[in-house]
Design a protein around this motif. Structure first.
Motif, PDB file in Angstrom:
ATOM      1  N   PHE A   1       0.783  -1.436   0.185  1.00  0.00           N
ATOM      2  CA  PHE A   1      -0.005  -0.118  -0.258  1.00  0.00           C
ATOM      3  C   PHE A   1       0.772   0.976  -0.075  1.00  0.00           C
ATOM      4  O   PHE A   1       1.711   0.777   0.531  1.00  0.00           O
ATOM      5  CB  PHE A   1      -0.945  -0.500   1.025  1.00  0.00           C
ATOM      6  CG  PHE A   1      -0.073  -0.091   2.319  1.00  0.00           C
ATOM      7  CD1 PHE A   1       0.225  -1.078   2.857  1.00  0.00           C
ATOM      8  CD2 PHE A   1       0.353   1.193   2.954  1.00  0.00           C
ATOM      9  CE1 PHE A   1       0.642  -1.242   4.467  1.00  0.00           C
ATOM     10  CE2 PHE A   1       0.396   1.101   4.373  1.00  0.00           C
ATOM     11  CZ  PHE A   1       0.903   0.530   5.192  1.00  0.00           C
ATOM     12  N   MET A   2       0.099   1.730  -0.586  1.00  0.00           N
ATOM     13  CA  MET A   2       0.973   3.966  -0.405  1.00  0.00           C
ATOM     14  C   MET A   2       0.179   4.683   0.644  1.00  0.00           C
ATOM     15  O   MET A   2      -1.080   4.809   0.411  1.00  0.00           O
ATOM     16  CB  MET A   2       0.705   4.598  -2.172  1.00  0.00           C
ATOM     17  CG  MET A   2       1.149   5.898  -1.914  1.00  0.00           C
ATOM     18  SD  MET A   2       0.707   7.305  -0.636  1.00  0.00           S
ATOM     19  CE  MET A   2       2.072   7.441   0.442  1.00  0.00           C
ATOM     20  N   GLY A   3       0.969   4.728   1.438  1.00  0.00           N
ATOM     21  CA  GLY A   3       0.170   5.982   2.924  1.00  0.00           C
ATOM     22  C   GLY A   3       1.351   5.205   4.142  1.00  0.00           C
ATOM     23  O   GLY A   3       2.308   4.909   4.580  1.00  0.00           O
ATOM     24  N   GLY A   4       1.247   6.357   4.760  1.00  0.00           N
ATOM     25  CA  GLY A   4       2.069   6.219   5.954  1.00  0.00           C
ATOM     26  C   GLY A   4       3.499   7.255   6.172  1.00  0.00           C
ATOM     27  O   GLY A   4       3.677   7.583   5.245  1.00  0.00           O
ATOM     28  N   ALA A   5       4.273   7.088   7.088  1.00  0.00           N
ATOM     29  CA  ALA A   5       5.141   7.827   7.006  1.00  0.00           C
ATOM     30  C   ALA A   5       5.845   7.280   8.486  1.00  0.00           C
ATOM     31  O   ALA A   5       5.547   7.028   9.626  1.00  0.00           O
ATOM     32  CB  ALA A   5       5.775   8.895   7.172  1.00  0.00           C
TER      33      ALA A   5
ATOM     34  N   ALA B   1       2.364  12.921  10.117  1.00  0.00           N
ATOM     35  CA  ALA B   1       0.706  12.087   9.353  1.00  0.00           C
ATOM     36  C   ALA B   1       0.688  12.164   7.907  1.00  0.00           C
ATOM     37  O   ALA B   1       0.846  13.155   7.132  1.00  0.00           O
ATOM     38  CB  ALA B   1      -1.350  11.911  10.085  1.00  0.00           C
ATOM     39  N   GLU B   2       0.836  11.050   7.168  1.00  0.00           N
ATOM     40  CA  GLU B   2       0.229  11.077   5.660  1.00  0.00           C
ATOM     41  C   GLU B   2      -0.791  11.151   5.231  1.00  0.00           C
ATOM     42  O   GLU B   2      -2.375  10.114   6.129  1.00  0.00           O
ATOM     43  CB  GLU B   2       1.257   9.391   5.263  1.00  0.00           C
ATOM     44  CG  GLU B   2       0.805  10.003   3.498  1.00  0.00           C
ATOM     45  CD  GLU B   2      -0.361   8.806   2.797  1.00  0.00           C
ATOM     46  OE1 GLU B   2      -0.274   9.484   1.835  1.00  0.00           O
ATOM     47  OE2 GLU B   2      -0.452   7.915   3.775  1.00  0.00           O
ATOM     48  N   PHE B   3      -1.760  11.405   3.848  1.00  0.00           N
ATOM     49  CA  PHE B   3      -2.847  11.512   3.533  1.00  0.00           C
ATOM     50  C   PHE B   3      -3.445  10.735   3.956  1.00  0.00           C
ATOM     51  O   PHE B   3      -4.965  10.798   4.097  1.00  0.00           O
ATOM     52  CB  PHE B   3      -3.103  12.035   2.778  1.00  0.00           C
ATOM     53  CG  PHE B   3      -4.346  12.433   1.981  1.00  0.00           C
ATOM     54  CD1 PHE B   3      -5.128  13.433   2.476  1.00  0.00           C
ATOM     55  CD2 PHE B   3      -4.719  11.227   0.930  1.00  0.00           C
ATOM     56  CE1 PHE B   3      -6.615  13.705   1.414  1.00  0.00           C
ATOM     57  CE2 PHE B   3      -6.170  11.540   0.184  1.00  0.00           C
ATOM     58  CZ  PHE B   3      -6.770  12.812   0.808  1.00  0.00           C
ATOM     59  N   ASN B   4      -3.455   9.530   2.893  1.00  0.00           N
ATOM     60  CA  ASN B   4      -4.084   8.591   3.374  1.00  0.00           C
ATOM     61  C   ASN B   4      -4.689   7.543   4.191  1.00  0.00           C
ATOM     62  O   ASN B   4      -5.407   6.730   4.261  1.00  0.00           O
ATOM     63  CB  ASN B   4      -2.826   7.019   1.657  1.00  0.00           C
ATOM     64  CG  ASN B   4      -3.845   7.509   1.038  1.00  0.00           C
ATOM     65  OD1 ASN B   4      -4.117   8.253   0.417  1.00  0.00           O
ATOM     66  ND2 ASN B   4      -2.718   6.876   0.041  1.00  0.00           N
TER      67      ASN B   4
END
Ligand code: BDR
Ligand code: CA
Length: 320
Positions: A153-157, A167-170
């Motif tokens: 998944f694309m998300g987080g940091a 926080a990251e958007f998703n």
């Protein structure tokens, strides 16, 4: 011949989702795209579903599109019009697709596609938007986990966010859904900001795409041009193509590296809402408790070259 990787794209197009879909369309010799599902995120569900239909037809992707969650599990939706524009695709106007959205909702459709896989086969879920559909799927049909090889998944940091300092958007958009996914027991690959900020196109690369006679390159250039004109990107002079990262990781894992971690999501109301806590202390956990590979390094040049040539190649194949 090596088997193709079966993938399902769960997305909220979104400019970088749109570029990611072009990358998938150009790499169908490695990736077998089974379906596209939409989720409320960058824009309303109506808009992102429209975009998913129009983009997939424009790219010549003959795959079903199913509409997913209209809003996050608990939170109010917060769209990203200031980044992706009012339609979600900047100023780009695509021909309206002839194909229609599936009658079934994305959660049921995902369940159907996964359960109809031939005995012993699995697919990879690739979410590039909030994790709402995936959480609903895993909670409604837990037995389907055996059909999921991994969720990339694309998300987080691990370090610092984009929508808030933490926080990251998703993930920020639907932290509860992200936490359900973290706890599901399915292997995860987190393509968060740590790696996606190394995966960008420059102003010059975008300008070249815009000037090209290749129709796909033009459209991708226009969308990326809108994205780069937003205050944050304009200042940097580059634009991160976050959502292409999980797909390129599947096609070219050698371009990326990362570290195993036990990841969880902060579902509080406070300043750290939606942050992804990545615990790298392997000595504290059993191997199976380290639920994710957290990518943290990308070969920027390879990413740029491969994304750009995928876009041009797709335009060429569409012509012929
Ligand atoms: C993510 O947020 C969205 O705006 C993009 O499409 C990408 O999926 C990056 O934080
Ligand atoms: Ca996205």
């Amino acid at each position: 011949m090596t088997e193709k990787i079966k993938v399902i794209m769960d997305c909220d197009p979104g400019i970088d989702d749109a570029l990611a879909m072009a990358y998938v369309a150009a790499n169908q010799d490695v990736l077998e795209l089974l379906a596209i599902t939409s989720v409320s995120g960058n824009q309303s569900i109506e808009k992102v579903t429209r975009n998913a239909l129009d983009l997939s037809e424009f790219y010549g992707l003959n795959v079903p599109v199913a509409e997913g969650a209209h809003e996050p599990l608990v939170r109010e939706p917060q769209f990203a019009g200031e980044v992706h524009g009012n339609t979600g695709l900047g100023n780009c106007v695509l021909p309206k697709a002839e194909k229609q959205v599936e009658k079934e909702n994305a959660v049921l459709f995902l369940h159907k596609i996964l359960s109809e896989l031939p005995e012993g086969e699995q697919a990879v879920l690739v979410p590039t938007g909030p994790l709402t559909n995936i959480a609903l799927l895993l909670k409604t049909f837990p037995e389907i986990k055996s059909r999921i090889r991994e969720i990339v998944f694309m998300g987080g940091a691990a370090k610092g966010g984009n929508v808030t300092p933490a926080a990251e958007f998703n993930i920020y958009a639907d932290p509860e859904a992200a936490q359900i996914v973290c706890k599901a027991g399915v292997p995860l690959v987190m393509c968060g900001l740590d790696v996606t900020t190394q995966c960008f196109l420059t102003k010059n690369q975008i300008a070249k795409l815009c000037q090209s006679n290749n129709e796909v390159a033009k459209v991708c250039g226009d969308m990326a041009g809108f994205y780069i004109s937003q205050p944050y990107n304009k200042y940097k002079g580059t634009v991160n193509v976050h959502d292409a990262v999980p797909f390129m990781y599947l096609v070219h894992p050698e371009f990326f590296s990362g570290e195993k971690a036990k990841i969880s999501t902060d579902c509080s109301e406070g300043v750290s809402r939606g942050s992804t806590l990545c615990d790298f202390r392997w000595w504290n956990y059993k191997e199976e408790e380290m639920n994710a590979l957290v990518l943290n390094k990308a070969d920027t040049e390879q990413f740029q070259q491969h994304l750009i040539s995928a876009i041009y190649e797709l335009g060429e194949t569409r012509k012929s």
